[in-house]
Write a protein that holds these residues in place. Structure first.
Motif, PDB file in Angstrom:
ATOM      1  N   ASN A 183       0.823  -1.322   0.051  1.00  0.00           N
ATOM      2  CA  ASN A 183      -0.066   0.141   0.122  1.00  0.00           C
ATOM      3  C   ASN A 183       1.034   1.101  -0.008  1.00  0.00           C
ATOM      4  O   ASN A 183       2.125   1.138   0.440  1.00  0.00           O
ATOM      5  CB  ASN A 183      -0.969   0.068   1.146  1.00  0.00           C
ATOM      6  CG  ASN A 183      -2.314  -0.540   1.158  1.00  0.00           C
ATOM      7  OD1 ASN A 183      -2.402  -1.247   0.130  1.00  0.00           O
ATOM      8  ND2 ASN A 183      -3.157  -0.277   1.831  1.00  0.00           N
ATOM      9  N   TYR A 185       2.343   4.321   1.585  1.00  0.00           N
ATOM     10  CA  TYR A 185       2.626   4.595   2.910  1.00  0.00           C
ATOM     11  C   TYR A 185       4.056   5.320   3.252  1.00  0.00           C
ATOM     12  O   TYR A 185       4.922   4.725   2.551  1.00  0.00           O
ATOM     13  CB  TYR A 185       2.485   3.255   3.815  1.00  0.00           C
ATOM     14  CG  TYR A 185       2.514   3.429   5.246  1.00  0.00           C
ATOM     15  CD1 TYR A 185       1.391   3.768   5.911  1.00  0.00           C
ATOM     16  CD2 TYR A 185       3.734   3.358   6.144  1.00  0.00           C
ATOM     17  CE1 TYR A 185       1.619   4.160   7.269  1.00  0.00           C
ATOM     18  CE2 TYR A 185       3.902   3.754   7.641  1.00  0.00           C
ATOM     19  CZ  TYR A 185       2.660   4.152   7.915  1.00  0.00           C
ATOM     20  OH  TYR A 185       2.665   4.353   9.620  1.00  0.00           O
ATOM     21  N   ARG A 190       0.065   8.773   5.218  1.00  0.00           N
ATOM     22  CA  ARG A 190      -0.341   7.543   6.049  1.00  0.00           C
ATOM     23  C   ARG A 190      -1.611   7.160   5.736  1.00  0.00           C
ATOM     24  O   ARG A 190      -1.794   5.937   6.204  1.00  0.00           O
ATOM     25  CB  ARG A 190      -0.327   8.018   7.768  1.00  0.00           C
ATOM     26  CG  ARG A 190       0.645   9.112   8.197  1.00  0.00           C
ATOM     27  CD  ARG A 190       1.932   8.251   8.157  1.00  0.00           C
ATOM     28  NE  ARG A 190       2.984   9.026   8.928  1.00  0.00           N
ATOM     29  CZ  ARG A 190       3.232   9.459  10.221  1.00  0.00           C
ATOM     30  NH1 ARG A 190       2.484   8.837  10.793  1.00  0.00           N
ATOM     31  NH2 ARG A 190       4.356  10.299  10.526  1.00  0.00           N
ATOM     32  N   SER A 191      -2.263   7.541   4.856  1.00  0.00           N
ATOM     33  CA  SER A 191      -3.287   6.894   4.240  1.00  0.00           C
ATOM     34  C   SER A 191      -3.182   6.744   2.736  1.00  0.00           C
ATOM     35  O   SER A 191      -2.528   7.834   2.057  1.00  0.00           O
ATOM     36  CB  SER A 191      -4.778   7.549   4.590  1.00  0.00           C
ATOM     37  OG  SER A 191      -4.773   9.056   3.860  1.00  0.00           O
ATOM     38  N   THR A 192      -3.492   5.648   1.973  1.00  0.00           N
ATOM     39  CA  THR A 192      -3.404   5.473   0.688  1.00  0.00           C
ATOM     40  C   THR A 192      -4.339   6.374   0.050  1.00  0.00           C
ATOM     41  O   THR A 192      -5.634   6.171   0.199  1.00  0.00           O
ATOM     42  CB  THR A 192      -3.836   3.987   0.402  1.00  0.00           C
ATOM     43  OG1 THR A 192      -2.430   3.278   1.156  1.00  0.00           O
ATOM     44  CG2 THR A 192      -3.655   3.828  -1.095  1.00  0.00           C
ATOM     45  N   GLY A 203      -4.462   3.438   5.596  1.00  0.00           N
ATOM     46  CA  GLY A 203      -3.037   3.429   5.696  1.00  0.00           C
ATOM     47  C   GLY A 203      -2.648   2.905   7.161  1.00  0.00           C
ATOM     48  O   GLY A 203      -2.162   1.669   7.289  1.00  0.00           O
ATOM     49  N   GLU A 204      -2.890   3.611   8.069  1.00  0.00           N
ATOM     50  CA  GLU A 204      -2.519   3.007   9.382  1.00  0.00           C
ATOM     51  C   GLU A 204      -3.473   1.803   9.922  1.00  0.00           C
ATOM     52  O   GLU A 204      -2.965   1.043  10.601  1.00  0.00           O
ATOM     53  CB  GLU A 204      -2.801   4.297  10.386  1.00  0.00           C
ATOM     54  CG  GLU A 204      -1.665   5.779  10.152  1.00  0.00           C
ATOM     55  CD  GLU A 204      -0.435   5.079  10.788  1.00  0.00           C
ATOM     56  OE1 GLU A 204      -0.118   4.073  11.077  1.00  0.00           O
ATOM     57  OE2 GLU A 204       0.459   6.183  10.629  1.00  0.00           O
ATOM     58  N   LEU A 207      -1.760  -1.012   8.373  1.00  0.00           N
ATOM     59  CA  LEU A 207      -0.834  -1.482   9.044  1.00  0.00           C
ATOM     60  C   LEU A 207      -0.834  -1.980  10.407  1.00  0.00           C
ATOM     61  O   LEU A 207      -0.380  -3.304  10.644  1.00  0.00           O
ATOM     62  CB  LEU A 207       0.175  -0.274   9.200  1.00  0.00           C
ATOM     63  CG  LEU A 207       1.711  -0.271   9.940  1.00  0.00           C
ATOM     64  CD1 LEU A 207       2.374  -1.523   9.417  1.00  0.00           C
ATOM     65  CD2 LEU A 207       2.468   0.915  10.328  1.00  0.00           C
ATOM     66  N   PRO A 219       5.705  -0.666   1.383  1.00  0.00           N
ATOM     67  CA  PRO A 219       4.964   0.888   0.981  1.00  0.00           C
ATOM     68  C   PRO A 219       5.575   1.144  -0.107  1.00  0.00           C
ATOM     69  O   PRO A 219       6.803   1.132  -0.644  1.00  0.00           O
ATOM     70  CB  PRO A 219       5.668   1.408   2.093  1.00  0.00           C
ATOM     71  CG  PRO A 219       6.807   1.010   2.619  1.00  0.00           C
ATOM     72  CD  PRO A 219       6.782  -0.499   2.313  1.00  0.00           C
ATOM     73  N   SER A 222       6.653   5.921  -1.056  1.00  0.00           N
ATOM     74  CA  SER A 222       6.844   6.382   0.074  1.00  0.00           C
ATOM     75  C   SER A 222       7.913   7.389   0.078  1.00  0.00           C
ATOM     76  O   SER A 222       7.534   8.547   0.702  1.00  0.00           O
ATOM     77  CB  SER A 222       7.713   5.406   1.156  1.00  0.00           C
ATOM     78  OG  SER A 222       8.806   4.953   0.421  1.00  0.00           O
TER      79      SER A 222
END
Length: 292
Positions: A183, A185, A190-192, A203-204, A207, A219, A222
Motif C-alpha cells: 500500500n 505509505y 499515512r493513508s493510501t 493506511g494506518e 498497518l 510501502p 513512500s
C-alpha cells in the motif's frame, strides 16, 4: 538497523526470509512509467547491484513499461540466485494512450500471470500482489478466487494484495492466506490515496492489521509522496545524522514497524547506493517521537 530480515508467509509450508530492504523497479522505465529506460546499462547495473549488495526482494509488474522491468530483470539476473524473491503484481493494464485501466477479470488475471511467467522466465511466481483498482466493476471476491485458484495450480506460490482497504484485507483473509500487502505509505502519507482511482484508502489501519497478523507491509511511493513536502522535522533529523532527506524518510519506515519492508525505486545507481545507507541509520526513541 543494518539489513535485518523479515519473514513472508511465516506460517505457510514455504516461508520466505528476505532482507528488510528491497528494490522497486518502476522507475527503471521511461517517462510516464512507459517505454525503455533512459540509460539501459545503468538500469541493468542497478539490478545486478541488488544481488551484490544483499538486496533479495525485487518488486515489478508486467504493466511497467509495458513488460520493460520484467525483461530487464531477466536479462540482468537470470538464472536467478537462490533466495531471490521477485514479486510482481496483476490487476491493472495500460492502454495505448498510457492510461491505467482495470484488468482483473479471472481470464485477465490468468493472462497476466502467464505473461509474467513468460517474461520472467519462471515456472512459478514466488509472490504476486493483486492490485485493486477502485473503479473496477468486477466483484472483489471473484478476482481473489481467481488468484487462489492459480495458487492451487502452482502458478503462484504466495498471494498478496496491493492498494487494499481494511475491509478488503479482512475479506481476503477469510478466503486464503495473504502473504504481503503493498500500500502507499510513508512519513508524509499515512493513508493510501489511489493515484489512478482517486479514492482514499486506509493506511494506518491496514498497518495495524498487518502487524496483528504478521503480514509484511510493503510501502510504495513512500519517497514520491514524502520528498516534495519539506518537513522541518525530517530536515532537522537529517542534519543530526548528516544524512539526506530520503535516507531519513526510509530510516523512519524501518523504525516505524518491524513489519514494514521498504522498496525504494530509482533509476540512478548513485541514489540506489544512498538509499541503502538508510539501513545504517539508528533513530532513537527521541527521534521517533520528534518525527511523529
Amino acid at each position: 538497523m543494518n539489513m535485518q530480515e523479515i519473514t513472508i508467509a511465516g506460517e505457510s509450508k514455504h516461508p520466505l526470509k528476505v532482507k528488510r530492504f528491497g528494490y522497486g523497479t518502476m522507475r527503471l522505465t521511461g517517462e510516464g512509467i512507459w517505454g525503455e529506460p533512459a540509460n539501459r546499462p545503468e538500469a541493468l547495473q542497478i539490478l545486478k547491484q541488488c544481488i551484490q549488495r544483499d538486496v533479495n526482494f525485487i518488486d515489478t509488474a508486467d504493466f511497467y513499461g509495458e513488460d520493460v522491468t520484467n525483461r530487464l530483470i531477466a536479462e540482468a539476473l537470470y538464472p536467478y540466485p537462490d533466495g531471490l524473491v521477485i514479486c510482481t503484481k496483476v490487476g491493472g493494464a495500460r492502454k495505448p494512450d498510457k492510461s491505467w485501466v482495470p484488468f482483473n477479470r479471472p481470464e485477465d488475471l490468468r493472462n497476466s500471470i502467464e505473461n509474467n511467467l513468460r517474461t520472467l522466465k519462471s515456472d512459478q511466481i514466488t509472490l504476486v500482489h493483486f492490485r485493486i483498482m477502485p473503479e473496477s466493476d468486477v466483484p472483489f471476491k471473484e478476482s481473489m478466487q481467481a488468484m487462489f485458484d492459480m495458487q492451487k495450480e502452482g502458478k503462484i506460490l504466495h498471494v498478496g494484495l496491493s492498494n487494499v482497504s481494511p475491509e478488503e484485507l479482512e475479506t481476503a483473509m477469510t478466503m486464503g492466506n495473504i502473504a504481503t500487502v503493498e500500500n502507499m505509505y510513508g512519513h508524509a502519507q499515512r493513508s493510501t490515496i489511489d493515484l489512478f482511482g482517486g479514492e482514499t484508502r486506509g493506511g494506518e489501519e491496514v498497518l495495524a492489521m498487518c502487524e496483528e497478523h504478521q503480514i509484511p507491509l510493503i510501502p510504495f511511493f513512500s519517497l514520491f509522496q514524502s520528498m516534495p513536502k519539506k518537513d522541518n522535522r525530517i530536515l532537522a533529523i537529517a542534519r543530526k545524522y548528516n544524512a539526506t532527506n530520503a535516507q531519513i524518510n526510509l530510516a523512519w519506515l524501518l523504525h516505524r514497524s518491524p513489519w514494514i519492508l521498504p522498496i525504494p525505486g530509482t533509476s540512478s545507481l548513485k541514489h540506489f547506493e544512498e538509499n541503502l545507507k538508510a539501513t545504517e541509520i539508528e533513530l532513537n526513541e527521541e527521534d521517533m517521537l520528534f518525527l511523529e
